[in-house]
Design a protein around this motif. Structure first.
Motif: not given
Length: 270
Positions: A82-88, A195-204, A257-262
């Motif tokens: 489910m955590e992986t599917l959030k990135l779809a 960014e929202k997903i990164l803040k809600e989980t502890k995965q790197s 890196w896939s256009h995240p927050c940075n």
């Protein structure tokens, strides 16, 4: 030390962004014998390279242990579907965005594209305010107004644009403009969502980029099949590839890196 690292990162980002735009534009307008490389396949190759690079970084973080690497990938990706599917969702948007950038640079000159694409800063700010409840200061809103004004002036007709109309028709310029504007909105939404997903989980962030690359490769291959399947079956997946194409692919892989927050946030929150 942190301030020096911050400005070093800014310098690398500027160099990377500029070199990507110029090489991508040159690769799409360069006239050579034989078929031109397919942008859809370049997007897929870049996603695969991202996955490989992130796996190497996870391997380094796990003290260069294959057993630890296998355990991390199994626990963080396979055991958390489910955590992986959030990135779809952001992955599909990023894949669309990467393809749109090729369309934009095939129909706009590099300078116009580069300035117009900075509207992603505005869209990112608006999405961050609405989705993350962030608050911007007066100087930040003023910067966004100046940015919009600059983009408007760039799009204002001029004598030089009339001279370039022989190379780029009004129709192609409109297509390029629509492509880059759509990419701006997709970049803003996907960046804030990520960014929202990164803040809600502890995965790197490296694990998250592996997940993004996995879905991005799938969506990219679907795009290759739908839009360029006939050309691939006729001339091959790597048709038209040369040293310049590989430079574009590597730069896109590294960019940032896939256009995240940075990427989208950097100029405002630096």
């Amino acid at each position: 030390m942190s301030a020096n690292l911050k400005y070093l990162s800014l310098g690398i980002l500027v160099f990377q962004t500029t070199s990507l735009v110029l090489t991508m534009r040159y690769s799409r307008t360069l006239k050579e014998e034989g078929p031109r490389y397919l942008s859809s396949t370049a997007v897929v190759v870049a996603e695969l390279l991202k996955i490989m690079a992130c796996i190497l970084l996870v391997y380094k973080d796990s003290k260069c242990s294959l057993r630890a690497l296998n355990r991390i990938l199994h626990d963080e990706i396979l055991n958390k579907p489910m955590e992986t599917l959030k990135l779809a969702i952001p992955s599909g948007i990023y894949t669309l965005q990467n393809n749109l950038l090729y369309v934009a640079l095939s129909n706009l000159d590099a300078a116009t594209y580069q300035v117009t694409y900075q509207l992603k800063i505005l869209t990112t700010a608006l999405f961050s305010v609405s989705m993350l409840s962030k608050k911007l200061g007066v100087y930040q809103w003023l910067s966004l107004v100046i940015l919009m004004t600059g983009v408007a002036f760039v799009q204002w007709p001029s004598d030089s644009q009339e001279l370039n109309s022989k190379e780029l028709s009004a129709g192609s310029q409109f297509v390029g403009l629509m492509a880059v504007l759509t990419a701006c909105f997709s970049s803003g939404f996907a960046g804030v969502y990520f960014e929202k997903i990164l803040k809600e989980t502890k995965q790197s962030v490296w694990i998250r980029n592996i997940q993004l690359g996995f879905f991005g490769s799938i969506f990219g291959l679907m795009g290759v099949y739908v839009y360029d399947g006939e050309l691939v079956s006729k001339n091959g997946f790597f048709q038209g590839y040369n040293w310049l194409t590989w430079i574009v692919v590597v730069l896109q892989c590294l960019f940032p890196w896939s256009h995240p927050c940075n990427n989208s946030y950097f100029p405002i929150w630096l």
